[in-house]
Scaffold this active site. Sequence first.
Site, PDB file in Angstrom:
ATOM      1  N   GLU A  91       5.800   8.780  -3.634  1.00  9.23           N
ATOM      2  CA  GLU A  91       7.179   7.580  -3.306  1.00  9.23           C
ATOM      3  C   GLU A  91       7.444   7.531  -2.166  1.00  9.23           C
ATOM      4  OE1 GLU A  91      10.120   8.609  -6.104  1.00  9.23           O
ATOM      5  OE2 GLU A  91      11.004  10.026  -4.295  1.00  9.23           O
ATOM      6  N   HIS A  93       5.216   6.925   0.377  1.00 11.51           N
ATOM      7  CA  HIS A  93       3.718   6.260   1.054  1.00 11.51           C
ATOM      8  C   HIS A  93       3.174   5.313   0.490  1.00 11.51           C
ATOM      9  CE1 HIS A  93       5.064   9.769   4.213  1.00 11.51           C
ATOM     10  NE2 HIS A  93       4.519   8.594   5.055  1.00 11.51           N
ATOM     11  N   GLN A 133       6.236  15.958  -5.808  1.00  7.58           N
ATOM     12  CA  GLN A 133       5.869  16.595  -6.242  1.00  7.58           C
ATOM     13  C   GLN A 133       7.146  18.191  -7.285  1.00  7.58           C
ATOM     14  OE1 GLN A 133       2.097  18.730  -4.659  1.00  7.58           O
ATOM     15  NE2 GLN A 133       3.088  20.541  -5.626  1.00  7.58           N
ATOM     16  N   HIS A 161      -2.187  16.469  -0.620  1.00  7.04           N
ATOM     17  CA  HIS A 161      -1.015  15.525  -0.568  1.00  7.04           C
ATOM     18  C   HIS A 161      -2.159  13.981   0.880  1.00  7.04           C
ATOM     19  CE1 HIS A 161       2.864  15.608  -2.638  1.00  7.04           C
ATOM     20  NE2 HIS A 161       1.823  16.753  -2.566  1.00  7.04           N
ATOM     21  N   CYS A 163      -0.961  11.289   2.145  1.00 13.00           N
ATOM     22  CA  CYS A 163       0.129  11.005   3.407  1.00 13.00           C
ATOM     23  C   CYS A 163       0.139  12.334   4.156  1.00 13.00           C
ATOM     24  CB  CYS A 163       1.788  10.649   2.552  1.00 13.00           C
ATOM     25  SG  CYS A 163       2.585  12.405   1.832  1.00 13.00           S
TER      26      CYS A 163
HETATM   27  N1  LIG Z   1       9.353  16.868  -0.645  1.00 14.59           N
HETATM   28  C1  LIG Z   1       8.696  16.191  -0.818  1.00 14.59           C
HETATM   29  N2  LIG Z   1       7.680  15.579   0.775  1.00 14.59           N
HETATM   30  C2  LIG Z   1       6.815  14.483   0.274  1.00 14.59           C
HETATM   31  C3  LIG Z   1       6.272  14.858  -0.998  1.00 14.59           C
HETATM   32  N3  LIG Z   1       5.226  13.607  -0.789  1.00 14.59           N
HETATM   33  C4  LIG Z   1       5.535  13.491   0.826  1.00 14.59           C
HETATM   34  N4  LIG Z   1       6.649  14.046   1.381  1.00 14.59           N
HETATM   35  C5  LIG Z   1       7.071  14.000   2.611  1.00 14.59           C
HETATM   36  O1  LIG Z   1       7.838  12.921   3.308  1.00 14.59           O
HETATM   37  C6  LIG Z   1       8.134  13.138   4.372  1.00 14.59           C
HETATM   38  C7  LIG Z   1       9.230  11.588   4.419  1.00 14.59           C
HETATM   39  O2  LIG Z   1       9.550  11.534   5.789  1.00 14.59           O
HETATM   40  P1  LIG Z   1       9.346  11.004   6.830  1.00 14.59           P
HETATM   41  O3  LIG Z   1       9.668  10.902   8.441  1.00 14.59           O
HETATM   42  O4  LIG Z   1      10.909   9.766   6.699  1.00 14.59           O
HETATM   43  O5  LIG Z   1       8.443   9.330   6.679  1.00 14.59           O
HETATM   44  P2  LIG Z   1       7.669   9.987   8.048  1.00 14.59           P
HETATM   45  O6  LIG Z   1       7.236   8.928   9.478  1.00 14.59           O
HETATM   46  O7  LIG Z   1       5.647   7.976   7.731  1.00 14.59           O
HETATM   47  O8  LIG Z   1       6.325  10.992   7.906  1.00 14.59           O
HETATM   48  P3  LIG Z   1       5.075  11.867   8.718  1.00 14.59           P
HETATM   49  O9  LIG Z   1       4.016  11.970   6.869  1.00 14.59           O
HETATM   50  O10 LIG Z   1       6.163  12.847   9.084  1.00 14.59           O
HETATM   51  O11 LIG Z   1       4.766  11.182   8.986  1.00 14.59           O
HETATM   52  C8  LIG Z   1       7.065  13.232   5.000  1.00 14.59           C
HETATM   53  O12 LIG Z   1       7.686  14.870   5.624  1.00 14.59           O
HETATM   54  C9  LIG Z   1       5.931  14.037   3.950  1.00 14.59           C
HETATM   55  O13 LIG Z   1       4.906  14.693   4.131  1.00 14.59           O
HETATM   56  C10 LIG Z   1       6.617  15.384  -1.780  1.00 14.59           C
HETATM   57  O14 LIG Z   1       6.089  15.226  -2.716  1.00 14.59           O
HETATM   58  N5  LIG Z   1       7.679  16.430  -1.823  1.00 14.59           N
HETATM   59 ZN   LIG Z   2       3.634  10.501   1.639  1.00 18.62          ZN
END
Ligand SMILES: Nc1nc2c(ncn2[C@@H]2O[C@H](COP(=O)(O)OP(=O)(O)OP(=O)(O)O)[C@@H](O)[C@H]2O)c(=O)[nH]1
Ligand SMILES: [Zn+2]
Length: 201
Positions: A91, A93, A133, A161, A163
Site C-alpha cells: 500500500e 508504493h 504484510q 516486496h 518496492c
Molecule cells: N512494515 C512494512 N513495511 C513495508 C511493507 N511494504 C513496504 N514497506 C516499507 O514501507 C516503507 C515506506 O517508507 P517511506 O520512507 O515512507 O517510503 P520510501 O521513501 O519510498 O522508502 P524506501 O523504500 O526506503 O525508499 C519502506 O521502508 C518500505 O520498505 C510491509 O508490508 N510492511
Molecule cells: Zn512498498
Amino acid sequence: MTDPVTLDGEGTIGHFDEKRAENAVRELLIAVGEDPDREGLRETPARVARAYKEIFAGLWQEPEDVLTTTFDLGHDEMVLVKDIEVFSTCEHHLVPFRGVAHVGYIPSDSGKITGLSKLARLVDVYARRPQVQERLTTQIADSLMKILEPRGVIVVIECEHMCMSMRGIRKPGAKTLTSAVRGQLRDVATRAEAMSLIMAN
Ligand SMILES: Nc1nc2c(ncn2[C@@H]2O[C@H](COP(=O)(O)OP(=O)(O)OP(=O)(O)O)[C@@H](O)[C@H]2O)c(=O)[nH]1
Ligand SMILES: [Zn+2]
C-alpha cells in the site's frame, strides 16, 4: 457511475469505479511524460483499470463470503495448508509483493473445520487489497479465529516486496517473514510442531 463487481460467480460485492481508474491512469501517463494517445498506450488506461479491478477485488469481499463451507467432522488435530501462493500489493508504493502463506488451525472441540481451498480463498480476500504484510497476516488469523472458533491459529507469510527489489534499496531476493499465532498455537510445543511442519520440505 459504478459497476457492480462479480467474482467468479461467488458472491458479490461492492463497486469499483472503472471510469475514474481509467482517467487516473491516463493522468499518470501524462505525469510521467508519456503520450497516452500514442498507438501502444491508447487502450492502456482501460486495461489497467480492469487489472486493478481484479487486483483489488478483495476490497469488496468479506471472509464470511469465502469461509462458507464448514463441517463438523470431530477432527480436533491440527490442519495446515502450506505454500499457498500470495500476490498482494504494497500500500506504500502500489507495487506487488509475492510469496507464500502457510495457514494452520486446531479445530474447536466440536471439530468445526472448513474446506481446504477456503483457506487459500481467505488468503486472497485479504491479499487482493492495498496491504502491508503484517496486516495481511493478522487479518487472516483473526478472521479464522472469529469464523471457525478454533482452539488455535497460525499464519506465516514469506514474501519478496518489489518496492525493495526494483526500486529504493534495491535488494532483490530479500524475504520478509511475518507470523500471527492465536490460542493454543501460542503454546511453545504446539507452535514448534506447526513450525516444523511449515519448514519441512
Ligand atoms: N512494515 C512494512 N513495511 C513495508 C511493507 N511494504 C513496504 N514497506 C516499507 O514501507 C516503507 C515506506 O517508507 P517511506 O520512507 O515512507 O517510503 P520510501 O521513501 O519510498 O522508502 P524506501 O523504500 O526506503 O525508499 C519502506 O521502508 C518500505 O520498505 C510491509 O508490508 N510492511
Ligand atoms: Zn512498498
